[in-house]
Design an enzyme around this catalytic site. Structure first.
Site, PDB file in Angstrom:
ATOM      1  N   HIS A   4      33.397  45.249  51.859  1.00 28.38           N
ATOM      2  CA  HIS A   4      32.877  44.199  51.055  1.00 28.38           C
ATOM      3  C   HIS A   4      31.355  44.296  51.361  1.00 28.38           C
ATOM      4  O   HIS A   4      30.987  43.917  52.406  1.00 28.38           O
ATOM      5  CB  HIS A   4      33.435  43.032  51.391  1.00 28.38           C
ATOM      6  N   GLU A  32      48.054  41.366  52.700  1.00 31.70           N
ATOM      7  CA  GLU A  32      47.205  41.268  53.998  1.00 31.70           C
ATOM      8  C   GLU A  32      47.892  39.938  54.590  1.00 31.70           C
ATOM      9  O   GLU A  32      48.471  39.856  55.582  1.00 31.70           O
ATOM     10  CB  GLU A  32      45.723  40.967  53.395  1.00 31.70           C
TER      11      GLU A  32
HETATM   12  N1  ADE Z   1      36.754  39.098  50.715  1.00 30.84           N
HETATM   13  C1  ADE Z   1      36.089  39.603  51.787  1.00 30.84           C
HETATM   14  N2  ADE Z   1      36.818  39.990  52.729  1.00 30.84           N
HETATM   15  C2  ADE Z   1      38.347  39.939  52.314  1.00 30.84           C
HETATM   16  C3  ADE Z   1      39.476  39.970  52.759  1.00 30.84           C
HETATM   17  N3  ADE Z   1      39.730  40.580  54.175  1.00 30.84           N
HETATM   18  N4  ADE Z   1      40.769  39.563  52.151  1.00 30.84           N
HETATM   19  C4  ADE Z   1      40.482  39.024  50.987  1.00 30.84           C
HETATM   20  N5  ADE Z   1      39.255  39.079  50.182  1.00 30.84           N
HETATM   21  C5  ADE Z   1      38.299  39.428  51.056  1.00 30.84           C
HETATM   22 ZN    ZN Z   2      38.900  43.185  51.944  1.00 31.65          ZN
END
Ligand code: ADE
Ligand code: ZN
Length: 330
Positions: free
Chosen positions: A17, A198
């Site tokens: 990101h 995640e």
């Molecule tokens: N935006 C930035 N990092 C992120 C992550 N690890 N999971 C979800 N959205 C994000």
């Molecule tokens: Zn991410």
């Protein structure tokens, strides 16, 4: 020794990101330049706040820091700072996420964001020896209508954006919420990827595959909880962009020795190593490779596999991927 070896491996970074590369020094520089007041007294005080209990606790700080990004020049400077760091770690190709809604919602125009990032991306090969592409993410904790509006803003910039993605707070925001948006994005020629598995359940990985029809899964570490899903990911060769330091910082795993990246490789999954938000999580791609090597005793063959996977999992053309793969020949 191993540090040099990891540094020498040609690597593609597929889960990064750009707003997560915002180092405290640059945050303060831009806050000063744009006359924005930060709720932290110093770089050190800001860094001290980097203690996260889960994804949401990180996102709160991450969105707050973005508030100092105001101009095209700011976005260009942020991306160029990343390319400079990545070039020192032998990243040869980078596919970079950006979050337009996090900026448009605070009054920064879509054009400012895309023009600033593009000025860095279009020159990344010439300036840093790195080919690069932009992936536009939708914030899944915002509405599907807002995502659709963002997609409509992006369509005229189709040449600059290779894919759409889905990020932000996962729990309670299933991929199915964005079925129409992704269908339209794919019809417009964008590739698709999505954060799933995640913090969220394996059902979200299935939804990303079956409903959003993604080509990659970002994170996906919880996929190992479902043997049928593992089998599907292996057979369909759907890559996973795994971010080990992020997973430990955001408490997906308590410690690196608990991480399942080695199990993923052993299961035949097409796993890759990436840095997610390196300014916040303690390191860039090289540090991510190093920490899994140390914690999980990955062998040289595993490291090569991870790097080769990263080239194969990219949105480069077949010919471009073949060219990068020649870098692995003796
Ligand atoms: N935006 C930035 N990092 C992120 C992550 N690890 N999971 C979800 N959205 C994000
Ligand atoms: Zn991410």
């Amino acid at each position: 020794m191993i540090e040099n070896y990891i540094a020498s491996l040609p690597k593609a970074e597929l889960h990064l990101h750009i707003e997560g590369t915002f180092e405290p020094e640059l945050i303060f520089k831009l806050a000063d330049r744009n006359k924005v007041k930060l709720p932290y007294a110093s770089v050190e005080a800001l860094r001290k706040a980097y203690e996260f209990t889960d994804l949401q606790s990180f996102l709160d700080l991450y969105y707050a820091c973005m508030n100092v990004l105001r101009t095209e020049e700011d976005f260009a400077e942020l991306a160029n700072a990343y390319f400079e760091k990545a070039s020192k770690q032998n990243v040869v190709h980078a596919e970079i996420f950006f979050d337009p809604q996090a900026h448009t919602q605070r009054g920064i125009s879509f054009d400012t964001v895309i023009d600033g990032l593009w000025s860095a991306v279009k020159n990344s090969k010439k300036n840093f020896g790195i080919t690069s592409k932009l992936i536009m993410c939708f914030l899944r904790d915002q509405s599907a209508e807002s995502a659709m509006e963002t997609l409509n803003q992006a369509i005229p910039y189709g040449e600059r954006i290779v894919a759409v993605g889905l990020d932000s707070a996962e729990r309670g925001n299933p991929p199915s919420k964005f079925a129409e948006v992704f269908a339209k994005a794919r019809a417009c020629g964008f590739h698709a990827t999505a954060h799933a598995g995640e913090e969220g359940p394996t059902e979200y990985v299935w939804e990303a595959i079956n409903i959003l029809k993604v080509k990659r899964i970002d994170h996906g570490v919880r996929s190992l909880e479902d043997p049928k899903l593992v089998q599907h990911l292996v057979e369909s060769a759907i890559p996973l962009t795994v971010c080990p330091l992020s997973n430990v910082k955001l408490r997906v795993f308590d410690k690196m020795t608990d991480h399942n990246i080695k199990d993923m490789l052993d299961a035949g999954l097409h796993a890759t190593i990436n840095s997610d938000d390196p300014a916040y999580f303690g390191g860039y791609i090289g540090e991510n490779y190093r920490s899994v090597h140390e914690a999980l005793d990955l062998q040289q063959a595993d490291l090569i596999k991870l790097a080769v996977n990263s080239i194969n999992a990219s949105f480069l053309t077949h010919t471009e991927r073949q060219e990068y793969l020649t870098l692995f020949e003796d």
